[in-house]
Design a protein around this motif. Structure first.
Motif, short mmCIF file in Angstrom:
data_model
loop_
_atom_site.label_atom_id
_atom_site.label_comp_id
_atom_site.label_asym_id
_atom_site.label_seq_id
_atom_site.Cartn_x
_atom_site.Cartn_y
_atom_site.Cartn_z
N GLU A 113 -0.49 2.96 8.16
CA GLU A 113 -1.81 2.52 8.64
C GLU A 113 -1.80 1.04 9.03
N GLY A 114 -1.32 0.18 8.16
CA GLY A 114 -1.32 -1.26 8.45
C GLY A 114 -0.44 -1.64 9.62
N PRO A 115 0.83 -1.23 9.62
CA PRO A 115 1.70 -1.61 10.74
C PRO A 115 1.22 -1.11 12.10
N THR A 116 0.63 0.10 12.15
CA THR A 116 0.18 0.62 13.44
C THR A 116 -1.15 0.04 13.87
N GLN A 117 -2.10 -0.09 12.93
CA GLN A 117 -3.44 -0.53 13.30
C GLN A 117 -3.59 -2.05 13.34
N VAL A 118 -2.90 -2.76 12.45
CA VAL A 118 -3.03 -4.22 12.39
C VAL A 118 -1.96 -4.91 13.22
N LEU A 119 -0.71 -4.50 13.04
CA LEU A 119 0.40 -5.13 13.75
C LEU A 119 0.64 -4.51 15.12
N ARG A 120 0.03 -3.36 15.37
CA ARG A 120 0.14 -2.67 16.67
C ARG A 120 1.59 -2.31 17.01
N ARG A 121 2.34 -1.92 15.98
CA ARG A 121 3.71 -1.50 16.22
C ARG A 121 3.73 -0.02 16.58
N PRO A 122 4.75 0.43 17.32
CA PRO A 122 4.82 1.85 17.73
C PRO A 122 4.84 2.78 16.52
N GLN A 123 4.11 3.89 16.64
CA GLN A 123 3.95 4.78 15.51
C GLN A 123 5.28 5.36 15.04
N GLN A 124 6.14 5.74 15.97
CA GLN A 124 7.42 6.34 15.57
C GLN A 124 8.27 5.34 14.80
N GLU A 125 8.28 4.11 15.25
CA GLU A 125 9.01 3.05 14.55
C GLU A 125 8.47 2.88 13.13
N CYS A 126 7.14 2.94 13.01
CA CYS A 126 6.51 2.77 11.69
C CYS A 126 6.79 3.95 10.78
N ARG A 127 6.83 5.15 11.36
CA ARG A 127 7.15 6.34 10.57
C ARG A 127 8.57 6.26 10.03
N GLU A 128 9.50 5.83 10.87
CA GLU A 128 10.90 5.71 10.43
C GLU A 128 11.02 4.66 9.32
N VAL A 158 4.03 3.98 -4.14
CA VAL A 158 3.56 4.07 -2.75
C VAL A 158 2.85 2.78 -2.34
N ALA A 159 2.05 2.22 -3.26
CA ALA A 159 1.35 0.97 -2.96
C ALA A 159 2.34 -0.16 -2.67
N ILE A 160 3.45 -0.18 -3.39
CA ILE A 160 4.49 -1.19 -3.13
C ILE A 160 5.10 -0.95 -1.75
N ALA A 161 5.41 0.30 -1.44
CA ALA A 161 5.97 0.61 -0.12
C ALA A 161 5.00 0.23 0.99
N ARG A 162 3.71 0.49 0.76
CA ARG A 162 2.70 0.14 1.78
C ARG A 162 2.66 -1.36 2.02
N ALA A 163 2.74 -2.14 0.95
CA ALA A 163 2.75 -3.60 1.11
C ALA A 163 4.00 -4.06 1.84
N LEU A 164 5.14 -3.47 1.52
CA LEU A 164 6.40 -3.86 2.17
C LEU A 164 6.42 -3.48 3.65
N ALA A 165 5.67 -2.46 4.02
CA ALA A 165 5.65 -2.02 5.43
C ALA A 165 5.13 -3.10 6.36
N MET A 166 4.37 -4.05 5.83
CA MET A 166 3.85 -5.15 6.65
C MET A 166 4.86 -6.29 6.79
N ARG A 167 6.04 -6.11 6.19
CA ARG A 167 7.12 -7.08 6.26
C ARG A 167 6.70 -8.48 5.82
N PRO A 168 6.14 -8.58 4.63
CA PRO A 168 5.67 -9.89 4.14
C PRO A 168 6.85 -10.79 3.76
N LYS A 169 6.59 -12.08 3.75
CA LYS A 169 7.58 -13.05 3.28
C LYS A 169 7.51 -13.24 1.77
N LEU A 170 6.39 -12.83 1.20
CA LEU A 170 6.12 -13.05 -0.21
C LEU A 170 5.38 -11.84 -0.77
#
Length: 254
Positions: A113-128, A158-170
């Motif tokens: 949800e975050g990578p596609t809606q906020v970062l506007r990254r391609p859905q397939q890339e985000c799914r992978e 899952v919550a940790i994975a969701r946070a990591l999906a946004m590729r944070p520095k911290l």
């Protein structure tokens, strides 16, 4: 080593209550800092200020060399807009006590949800990427499950994975195991150990002193809105100098 977090004379008030008192703290890239202390000591408030869920009243906070909440124009500080603050917040990922997953979405949908809606990254890339993250937290078989079908430990992973999906520095963790049954704590701490080993910069508010002793680069003890003592796990947990730290460690271990 360059700091990813720098706090200078940070003060925070809630009405007349002085929640953070002149906090000075520097956290280099790659460090794992565990913040310990009694309830109401300001630990979670400090994390929320770093993530800009709370606004600092005095002093300054920098993340990755960027002053949070303001920009300097002709030696004057101008408050950032909500959109600008949201952009700054992308540098940090935060995991809360409660998992806050979207109940109507599958695990995979929650993560993309975050990578596609906020970062506007391609859905397939985000799914992978999401499937890679689910493998990392040991939940590939739960991609199509809904949060209600998961245990508390699985939801937190899952919550940790969701946070990591946004590729944070911290990554910020606010008592990530406190809402879990004791038998589920280990699986979440195991994921966090893996993150630490990978070099992720982490600030963890925790009551798990064993985890802090094993994983932390540095332990910070807070009480009454102040940093009372800071040092290596051996220094703070095994041979604390301050009497308040000594009393706290003794009370937790007994």
């Amino acid at each position: 080593m360059r700091n990813i977090v720098k706090a200078v004379n940070v003060n925070k008030y809630f009405g007349a209550f002085h929640a953070l008192k002149a906090i000075d703290l520097e956290i280099p890239h790659g460090e794992v800092v565990c913040i310990i202390g009694p309830s109401g000591s300001g630990k979670s408030t400090l994390l929320r200020c770093i993530n800009q869920l709370e606004k600092v009243d005095q002093g300054g906070l920098w993340v990755d060399d960027e002053l949070l909440g303001y920009r300097c124009v002709e030696r004057k500080l101008i408050e950032l807009s909500d959109n600008q603050i949201a952009r700054q917040r992308l540098a940090t990922g935060m995991v809360f006590q409660r998992f806050n997953l979207f109940a109507h979405m599958t695990v995979l949908e929650n993560i993309i949800e975050g990578p596609t809606q906020v970062l506007r990254r391609p859905q397939q890339e985000c799914r992978e990427q999401a499937m890679d993250l689910l493998e990392r937290v040991g939940l590939t078989e739960k991609a199509d499950a809904y949060p209600i079908e998961l245990s508390g430990g699985q939801q937190q992973r899952v919550a940790i994975a969701r946070a990591l999906a946004m590729r944070p520095k911290l990554m910020l963790f606010d008592e990530p195991t406190s809402a879990l049954d004791p038998e589920l704590v280990g699986e979440v701490l195991s994921v966090m150990r893996g993150l630490a080993a990978s070099g992720m910069t982490m600030v963890v508010v925790t009551h798990e002193l064993g985890f802090a002793r094993e994983v932390a680069s540095r332990v910070v003890f807070m009480d009454g809105g102040q940093i009372i003592e800071t040092g290596s796990p051996e220094e703070v947990l095994m041979s604390p100098r301050n009497p308040r730290t000594q009393d706290f460690i003794a009370a937790v271990l007994n």
